[in-house]
Motif scaffolding. Sequence first.
Motif, mmCIF file in Angstrom:
data_model
loop_
_atom_site.group_PDB
_atom_site.id
_atom_site.type_symbol
_atom_site.label_atom_id
_atom_site.label_comp_id
_atom_site.label_asym_id
_atom_site.label_seq_id
_atom_site.Cartn_x
_atom_site.Cartn_y
_atom_site.Cartn_z
ATOM 1 N N PRO A 158 -44.298 -4.410 3.402
ATOM 2 C CA PRO A 158 -43.164 -5.313 3.637
ATOM 3 C C PRO A 158 -43.610 -6.578 4.365
ATOM 4 O O PRO A 158 -44.581 -6.540 5.135
ATOM 5 N N THR A 210 -41.154 -10.222 8.321
ATOM 6 C CA THR A 210 -39.725 -10.370 8.665
ATOM 7 C C THR A 210 -38.941 -9.074 8.441
ATOM 8 O O THR A 210 -37.878 -8.894 9.028
ATOM 9 N N ASP A 211 -39.452 -8.190 7.590
ATOM 10 C CA ASP A 211 -38.724 -6.940 7.311
ATOM 11 C C ASP A 211 -39.290 -5.740 8.062
ATOM 12 O O ASP A 211 -38.843 -4.613 7.853
ATOM 13 N N ARG A 212 -40.301 -5.978 8.888
ATOM 14 C CA ARG A 212 -40.937 -4.826 9.564
ATOM 15 C C ARG A 212 -40.245 -4.506 10.874
ATOM 16 O O ARG A 212 -40.039 -5.388 11.704
ATOM 17 N N LYS A 213 -39.936 -3.232 11.042
ATOM 18 C CA LYS A 213 -39.386 -2.786 12.331
ATOM 19 C C LYS A 213 -40.536 -2.618 13.316
ATOM 20 O O LYS A 213 -41.566 -2.030 12.967
ATOM 21 N N SER A 224 -47.129 -14.925 6.807
ATOM 22 C CA SER A 224 -46.667 -15.155 5.441
ATOM 23 C C SER A 224 -47.472 -16.273 4.771
ATOM 24 O O SER A 224 -47.724 -17.310 5.412
#
Length: 247
Positions: free
Chosen positions: A30, A33-36, A90
Amino acid sequence: MASSSLPGPPQAPPPASAKVKVKTTWPTIPPNTDRKPIRTERLLLRPITATDVEAIYQLRTQPEVMLWTLLGTVDKDVDESRAFIERFLSPKDLKTFNFAVVYLGDDDKSENADGVLIGTAGVHKILPESGWAEAGYMFRKEYWNKGLATEAMRALTKAWWALARTEIELEVDAASVEKRGEKSEGGVMQVPEILTALIETSNIGSQRVLEKAGFKEYKTWTEPDSRAGFEGRTATLVLFLLEAPDS
Ligand SMILES: CC(C)(COP(=O)(O)OP(=O)(O)OC[C@H]1O[C@@H](n2cnc3c(N)ncnc32)[C@H](O)[C@@H]1OP(=O)(O)O)[C@@H](O)C(=O)NCCC(=O)NCCS
């Protein structure tokens, strides 16, 4: 990786490893921005950001830390640290799974505790020698020998194996397959995915971290030492592997 054995004449690079094509799995990584963030007893592992550059520079100007990298030398300025960080931002975050490691202390267990960036840990590249993904880590020297790298790597590998996966065909180092008892019977063999890590044989602390995180040694070789200041010497490298759970 790093450190060297006795000085000696320059040597030719080692012969290329035998390769074998396998069917295996590969994670869908991922974006940052989508990583916990990953919370452990004392640490928070969160995506690296461009604003971490000063803290990463502090880490990467400790000679004791950088001695064990392929370069063997500290970043000469903050731009070199920025270039390091950019490997994990990114769009390159889709190919790597590397995290800033923040120390929250032994007492504050709240999710929002402030902390200090003490290192990095994660999957930072696909290792050309093996074809598999490679994990790595580095921690500020003030925080060594407290079990923190082990704590980070146990959590990181758990998160790595929890990523969604698809089937792929991959060309990998034959030794990484044979040492696990897999045998080709014509066609492309199906093998469980592994995660690898590379150390220099005298990096005992790093070796202990890998062992405690469940990695097993599978291949050793000697080649010219790549680090600045070690020209004309050799380094003995050890590859470790971690098998996917339930494989
Ligand atoms: C390698 C590194 C990440 C270890 O971090 P750490 O937080 O100190 O690791 P841990 O405390 O979880 O474990 C270290 C273990 O090595 C042991 N150790 C450290 N140095 C040792 C030595 N010279 N001889 C024997 N054991 C040693 C510690 O005692 C501990 O083992 P134990 O828990 O069984 O007592 C840290 O030293 C570092 O950042 N080094 C520089 C960068 C680096 O080498 N990165 C890895 C490249 S492969």
